[in-house]
Scaffold this active site. Structure first.
Site, PDB file in Angstrom:
ATOM      1  N   GLY A 146      -1.028  -6.343  -2.054  1.00 16.08           N
ATOM      2  CA  GLY A 146      -2.349  -6.203  -1.446  1.00 16.08           C
ATOM      3  C   GLY A 146      -3.248  -7.361  -1.850  1.00 16.08           C
ATOM      4  N   THR A 196      -3.610  -2.079 -12.149  1.00 16.58           N
ATOM      5  CA  THR A 196      -3.986  -0.851 -11.434  1.00 16.58           C
ATOM      6  C   THR A 196      -4.981  -0.013 -12.247  1.00 16.58           C
ATOM      7  OG1 THR A 196      -1.771  -0.859 -10.479  1.00 16.58           O
ATOM      8  CG2 THR A 196      -3.028   1.194 -10.296  1.00 16.58           C
ATOM      9  N   HIS A 235     -12.514  -0.586 -19.448  1.00 16.10           N
ATOM     10  CA  HIS A 235     -12.841  -1.286 -18.195  1.00 16.10           C
ATOM     11  C   HIS A 235     -13.396  -0.216 -17.261  1.00 16.10           C
ATOM     12  CE1 HIS A 235     -12.737  -4.095 -14.896  1.00 16.10           C
ATOM     13  NE2 HIS A 235     -11.943  -3.314 -14.204  1.00 16.10           N
TER      14      HIS A 235
HETATM   15  N1  NAD Z   1      -7.964  -4.005 -14.043  1.00 19.17           N
HETATM   16  C1  NAD Z   1      -8.806  -4.680 -13.276  1.00 19.17           C
HETATM   17  O1  NAD Z   1      -9.678  -5.388 -13.764  1.00 19.17           O
HETATM   18  C2  NAD Z   1      -8.673  -4.608 -11.783  1.00 19.17           C
HETATM   19  C3  NAD Z   1      -9.236  -5.595 -10.978  1.00 19.17           C
HETATM   20  C4  NAD Z   1      -9.067  -5.524  -9.582  1.00 19.17           C
HETATM   21  C5  NAD Z   1      -8.332  -4.467  -9.031  1.00 19.17           C
HETATM   22  N2  NAD Z   1      -7.824  -3.521  -9.852  1.00 19.17           N
HETATM   23  C6  NAD Z   1      -7.027  -2.415  -9.339  1.00 19.17           C
HETATM   24  O2  NAD Z   1      -5.802  -2.963  -8.833  1.00 19.17           O
HETATM   25  C7  NAD Z   1      -5.297  -2.102  -7.810  1.00 19.17           C
HETATM   26  C8  NAD Z   1      -4.955  -2.914  -6.567  1.00 19.17           C
HETATM   27  O3  NAD Z   1      -6.120  -3.456  -6.009  1.00 19.17           O
HETATM   28  P1  NAD Z   1      -6.031  -4.247  -4.600  1.00 19.17           P
HETATM   29  O4  NAD Z   1      -7.398  -4.695  -4.300  1.00 19.17           O
HETATM   30  O5  NAD Z   1      -4.919  -5.222  -4.649  1.00 19.17           O
HETATM   31  O6  NAD Z   1      -5.618  -3.047  -3.631  1.00 19.17           O
HETATM   32  P2  NAD Z   1      -4.876  -3.173  -2.221  1.00 19.17           P
HETATM   33  O7  NAD Z   1      -5.039  -1.850  -1.550  1.00 19.17           O
HETATM   34  O8  NAD Z   1      -5.311  -4.396  -1.511  1.00 19.17           O
HETATM   35  O9  NAD Z   1      -3.325  -3.360  -2.599  1.00 19.17           O
HETATM   36  C9  NAD Z   1      -2.579  -2.377  -3.234  1.00 19.17           C
HETATM   37  C10 NAD Z   1      -1.154  -2.511  -2.766  1.00 19.17           C
HETATM   38  O10 NAD Z   1      -0.326  -1.605  -3.499  1.00 19.17           O
HETATM   39  C11 NAD Z   1       0.692  -1.192  -2.619  1.00 19.17           C
HETATM   40  N3  NAD Z   1       1.385  -0.008  -3.116  1.00 19.17           N
HETATM   41  C12 NAD Z   1       0.962   1.287  -3.093  1.00 19.17           C
HETATM   42  N4  NAD Z   1       1.909   2.072  -3.646  1.00 19.17           N
HETATM   43  C13 NAD Z   1       2.928   1.289  -4.033  1.00 19.17           C
HETATM   44  C14 NAD Z   1       4.170   1.528  -4.668  1.00 19.17           C
HETATM   45  N5  NAD Z   1       4.553   2.745  -5.015  1.00 19.17           N
HETATM   46  N6  NAD Z   1       4.984   0.480  -4.911  1.00 19.17           N
HETATM   47  C15 NAD Z   1       4.618  -0.788  -4.547  1.00 19.17           C
HETATM   48  N7  NAD Z   1       3.445  -1.081  -3.949  1.00 19.17           N
HETATM   49  C16 NAD Z   1       2.606  -0.041  -3.692  1.00 19.17           C
HETATM   50  C17 NAD Z   1      -0.033  -0.977  -1.305  1.00 19.17           C
HETATM   51  O11 NAD Z   1       0.865  -0.921  -0.206  1.00 19.17           O
HETATM   52  C18 NAD Z   1      -0.964  -2.176  -1.269  1.00 19.17           C
HETATM   53  O12 NAD Z   1      -0.387  -3.271  -0.591  1.00 19.17           O
HETATM   54  C19 NAD Z   1      -6.370  -1.020  -7.605  1.00 19.17           C
HETATM   55  O13 NAD Z   1      -6.038   0.140  -8.352  1.00 19.17           O
HETATM   56  C20 NAD Z   1      -7.621  -1.667  -8.173  1.00 19.17           C
HETATM   57  O14 NAD Z   1      -8.576  -0.729  -8.592  1.00 19.17           O
HETATM   58  C21 NAD Z   1      -7.982  -3.572 -11.214  1.00 19.17           C
HETATM   59  O1  LMR Z   2     -14.215  -2.382  -9.400  1.00 15.04           O
HETATM   60  C1  LMR Z   2     -13.063  -2.041  -9.195  1.00 15.04           C
HETATM   61  O2  LMR Z   2     -12.763  -0.883  -8.869  1.00 15.04           O
HETATM   62  C2  LMR Z   2     -11.954  -3.053  -9.284  1.00 15.04           C
HETATM   63  C3  LMR Z   2     -11.888  -3.747 -10.610  1.00 15.04           C
HETATM   64  O3  LMR Z   2     -11.744  -2.842 -11.658  1.00 15.04           O
HETATM   65  C4  LMR Z   2     -13.057  -4.654 -10.833  1.00 15.04           C
HETATM   66  O4  LMR Z   2     -13.700  -4.554 -11.875  1.00 15.04           O
HETATM   67  O5  LMR Z   2     -13.310  -5.506  -9.957  1.00 15.04           O
END
Ligand code: NAD
Ligand code: LMR
Length: 306
Positions: free
Chosen positions: A9, A117, A173
């Site tokens: 994603g 995630t 976080h």
């Molecule tokens: N820790 C951090 O600082 C931080 C920062 C940004 C995003 N995130 C988190 O990261 C995650 C992803 O964010 P994003 O913006 O890329 O979301 P997104 O929806 O753009 O992408 C997520 C992807 O995961 C895929 N997916 C779902 N289930 C799956 C599985 N079982 N196996 C493989 N792939 C699978 C989906 O098809 C999708 O393509 C979210 O939970 C978001 O909150 C965390």
């Molecule tokens: O804010 C969110 O849910 C995504 C990520 O944890 C962030 O801080 O950008």
């Protein structure tokens, strides 16, 4: 060197692009949705002649392409929408993270796992317990991103380069993250000396709400440019064995007086993953804030029933 990114994603695909453009490792991009990782990596491969990378980049809905990875980054899962907290994602994302860890570890038993995630502290704890790996090899994205936000805000305020700001954001976080003005410096001067308490609090509030601020603009998802850059920075430290200090979601075993919980703390990252947990000399108030943050994460972890 081979790096797998699970989840193609916003964060995962942007990270895959950043990694292949560094040209220091083969990269595999995997997603549960057939076609997306294949299409995105095909698109990226068609930039090889103008960017100049030579490593292999593969996309698949099958874990076979991940076999023998040195680093596995988990970005698979759902992202929040306006009005949601990260903790609300736990039900769906815990199932996904557990499955991804089991499938990828089976084919890459020596890998280091970097969890993205959300809610990332609890998901890192879950990945650690599911994998049975030592904490050196399972850590998450938090402080590099949160600190990057604080650095951007302070650099804009003081008209300096963001590289001249050394931020210090620890703990969860989430809404209980802890910004440390005494350990955050702008051109070498502590943030706590640069401004009064009210102004400090304004920066702290914006940093704590930094993710939600982006979600509020995007509406359909959350931040991914700074998150993917932050993970690439963490990976760089591991691949190049730089030993750079940065704040990561880390399992604690007595450091800061805390055990059996994952929160953001300063660590030295290099080959093998976490080489050292660094204990800052916190005063009583600073320590109490970290303990409260850890308590909040413990409540989220309890919901995992593991
Ligand atoms: N820790 C951090 O600082 C931080 C920062 C940004 C995003 N995130 C988190 O990261 C995650 C992803 O964010 P994003 O913006 O890329 O979301 P997104 O929806 O753009 O992408 C997520 C992807 O995961 C895929 N997916 C779902 N289930 C799956 C599985 N079982 N196996 C493989 N792939 C699978 C989906 O098809 C999708 O393509 C979210 O939970 C978001 O909150 C965390
Ligand atoms: O804010 C969110 O849910 C995504 C990520 O944890 C962030 O801080 O950008």
């Amino acid at each position: 060197m081979k790096i797998t990114v699970v989840g193609a994603g916003n964060v995962g695909a942007t990270l895959a692009q950043r990694l292949i453009e560094k040209d220091f490792a083969d990269v595999a991009l995997v997603d549960v949705v057939d076609g997306i990782p294949q299409g995105k990596t095909l698109d990226m491969r068609q930039s090889a002649n103008v960017i100049g990378f030579t490593h292999e980049l593969t996309g698949s809905d099958s874990y076979e392409v991940t076999a023998g990875s040195d680093i596995i980054v988990i970005t698979a899962g759902i992202a929040r929408k306006p009005g949601m907290t990260r903790d609300e994602l736990i039900g769906i994302n815990a199932k996904i993270v557990r499955e991804v860890v089991e499938k990828s570890l089976a084919l890459s038993p020596d890998a280091i796992f970097i969890i993205v995630t959300n809610p990332v502290d609890a998901m890192t704890y879950l990945a650690l317990k599911t994998s049975g790996l030592p904490r050196e090899r399972v850590f998450g994205l938090s402080g590099v991103l949160d600190g990057g936000r604080l650095a951007a805000f302070l650099a804009e305020e003081y008209g300096v380069s963001a590289a001249e700001v050394f931020p210090c954001v620890m703990g969860e976080h989430g809404s209980n993250m802890v910004v440390y003005p005494r350990f955050t410096t702008v051109q070498g001067k502590p943030m706590s000396d640069l401004m009064d308490k009210a102004k400090q609090q304004a920066f702290i509030d914006r940093c704590v709400n930094g993710g939600a601020e982006i979600v509020g603009y995007l509406k359909t998802g959350s931040a991914f440019y700074a998150p993917s850059a932050s993970v690439a920075y963490m990976i760089d430290a591991v691949v190049n064995d730089s030993g750079i200090q940065m704040n990561c979601a880390t399992y604690l075993s007595g450091e800061y007086g805390l055990s059996d919980v994952v929160i953001g703390v300063p660590v030295r990252l290099g080959s093998g993953g976490i080489q050292k947990v660094i204990e800052l000399a916190l005063n009583a108030d600073e320590k109490a804030a970290l303990e409260a943050s850890a308590d909040a994460v413990r409540k989220t972890i309890a919901a995992l029933n593991i």
